[in-house]
Design an enzyme around this catalytic site. Sequence first.
Site, PDB file in Angstrom:
ATOM      1  CB  SER A 124      21.420  -5.241  10.858  1.00 49.88           C
ATOM      2  OG  SER A 124      22.180  -5.184  12.004  1.00 49.88           O
ATOM      3  CG  ASN A 138       2.180   6.182  -4.319  1.00 52.48           C
ATOM      4  OD1 ASN A 138       3.404   6.524  -4.396  1.00 52.48           O
ATOM      5  ND2 ASN A 138       0.986   6.129  -4.779  1.00 52.48           N
ATOM      6  CG  ASP A 174      -2.124  -0.962   0.905  1.00 48.86           C
ATOM      7  OD1 ASP A 174      -2.121  -1.473   0.091  1.00 48.86           O
ATOM      8  OD2 ASP A 174      -2.750  -1.019   2.022  1.00 48.86           O
TER       9      ASP A 174
END
Length: 507
Positions: free
Chosen positions: A195, A152, A150
Amino acid sequence: MNLYSGCWKLAPWLPVCLGYLPLARAVRCVLVVSVIEQLAQWHNSTVKAAMEKLCDYIPEKLQGFCYVLSLCTISFSIDREMNADVVCHALRLCKQDPGQPLCHLYSPPKVSWLPTFLKTTDCGMSFKMELSSLKASIAHTLGYHWRGRDCNDKNTTILLSTFSLLQQGVDPKDGIPYEEKFCKDSKGVVLLGDSAGAHFHIPPEWMTVTQMSAKSFANLPMAFSDELDWPQFSEITGFLNSTIGGWTDSLYLRLRKRNRCNHRDLQNISQNGGSSGNLLSLIKSLARNQLLDHPAIVIYATIGNDVCNGERDTLAHMTTPKEMLSNVVQALRYLDSHLPNGSHVILTGLVDGRFLWDNLHDRYHPLGQLNKDVTYSQLYSFLDCLQVSPCSGWLTPNETLRNLTSERALQLSNVLKEIASSEKFANFDIFYMDFPLRQTAEEWRKMGGEPWQLIEPVDGFHPSQIAAALGTGITWQKALHEWPQVLGKENPFNDQIEAIFKDQGGY
Ligand SMILES: *[C@@H]1O[C@H](CO)[C@@H](O)[C@H](O)[C@H]1NC(C)=O
Ligand SMILES: *[C@@H]1O[C@H](CO)[C@@H](O)[C@H](O)[C@H]1NC(C)=O
Ligand SMILES: *[C@@H]1O[C@H](CO)[C@@H](O)[C@H](O)[C@H]1NC(C)=O
Ligand SMILES: *[C@@H]1O[C@H](CO)[C@@H](O)[C@H](O)[C@H]1NC(C)=O
Ligand SMILES: *[C@@H]1O[C@H](CO)[C@@H](O)[C@H](O)[C@H]1NC(C)=O
Ligand SMILES: *[C@@H]1O[C@H](CO)[C@@H](O)[C@H](O)[C@H]1NC(C)=O
Ligand SMILES: CC(=O)N[C@H]1CO[C@H](CO)[C@@H](O)[C@@H]1O
């Protein structure tokens, strides 16, 4: 370290094969040359044949590059008698600073160090051509591993959270918007981390020559484009079944099960090397509309980099408690001005990294299994010597230093704990939990596992997929019992939502 803005990751356009890996050049060289030499040994072939074999194994779109690379480097002869340290020194890929020791992974070889014997043929042009076609072929990969589909990044005003179709839909029977009807108490999950949170993993099958095949390298392009992180399987934002061992369990999957409106509402804002300091810039890529979006559960988890560095005087480069306080409070203020009211923040303490040395130092590294010649202790010393250790303070035979590193980590965890109990914010409540290593190890032991399996085999540093999945369960139980408001209630409309919307086309 790369910073990306927006949702779609720019694939890192750097040479693959020997070129791009978020590892120091010397480490890459020793790693690749070791694999080639061990392949030659295992198949009783020449080094040249082994190199071609390796190129055959790797995925087609990288092959051209691999062959050119091998042509360029094969113009000198690697002798099987020379170990990878010797070869990489000769290639000048392992630098030796004046006055510094010669770094080596293997025991120093019997042959004397050879003078430079590299004869580079001129293959610059074909190298460049291969590289540019490679770049084009991996373009636009897998940004969704980090935030779901979803998201963008071209348009930040677009609603980023939840079930986009659901948000737009209206029940034809009564004209009430679906979201109003179905989606009370829904929340997204956001990880601010490092990480470990992004789930760094180098597949051990890339360097286990006894089982090597084309299958071993099928995941290579994807792994490179995600900087060897696998957020799609991670503890907080994982949403796909693990293909790297263990299994997937994540806070996101559990929240989605509890409330289907949470579908796809995840953001992994973590990066390799993330610490309380550098998160302050990364945090700006948080995508949440304070007025329109549902509240978020933010997990703040930089579990090691504030005490982990590869400097020679590692202690002097660790974050101090005072800096920690300032960094975390700044991050929280930023969140307070960007999160919808009713959000939650969970601060996770630093790990006690003595677990690593204690459980690994005398075991064989995947590169050392064929000839029983590389232990983790050797690997750690090699990385330390090159000053690229992910954590000089913990990955060291010096027990005093390991203790001092843990002491600082504990002080920094205490800063987090103190912040959680004393600071108040307008738009979220805040909690602290210790990094659940002890419970994870305990649970794994009860399941019949060994502690070393909780650590990434190749880097000997990060939590493994098993540790991540077990950690999720522990965090979930803690939240459920101590802070149930964080998770929200079970959504009674889950079945209806599923029936109407299915899985929205997956991820
Ligand atoms: C390896 O290959 C060489 C040359 O083909 C041969 O002489 C030798 O016997 C082989 N060794 C083994 C262990 O197969
Ligand atoms: C971004 O999305 C919103 C909502 O869909 C739309 O109104 C707006 O025009 C878009 N902006 C751009 C630059 O595309
Ligand atoms: C993961 O595996 C389980 C069990 O094999 C399966 O039911 C589920 O659909 C899979 N999920 C995904 C996202 O592939
Ligand atoms: C946030 O919501 C709570 C209760 O839901 C309310 O008491 C508080 O005033 C709200 N805060 C802001 C800044 O709107
Ligand atoms: C390190 O800490 C452990 C546990 O607290 C302790 O038993 C040990 O004596 C310490 N070692 C050194 C060298 O300080
Ligand atoms: C171990 O580390 C401590 C703290 O950095 C240092 O003072 C000591 O000299 C080191 N010991 C050895 C044997 O290197
Ligand atoms: C390591 C890494 O690439 N982490 C990414 C996690 O997601 C954020 C936001 O999508 C990116 O900016 C990070 O680079």
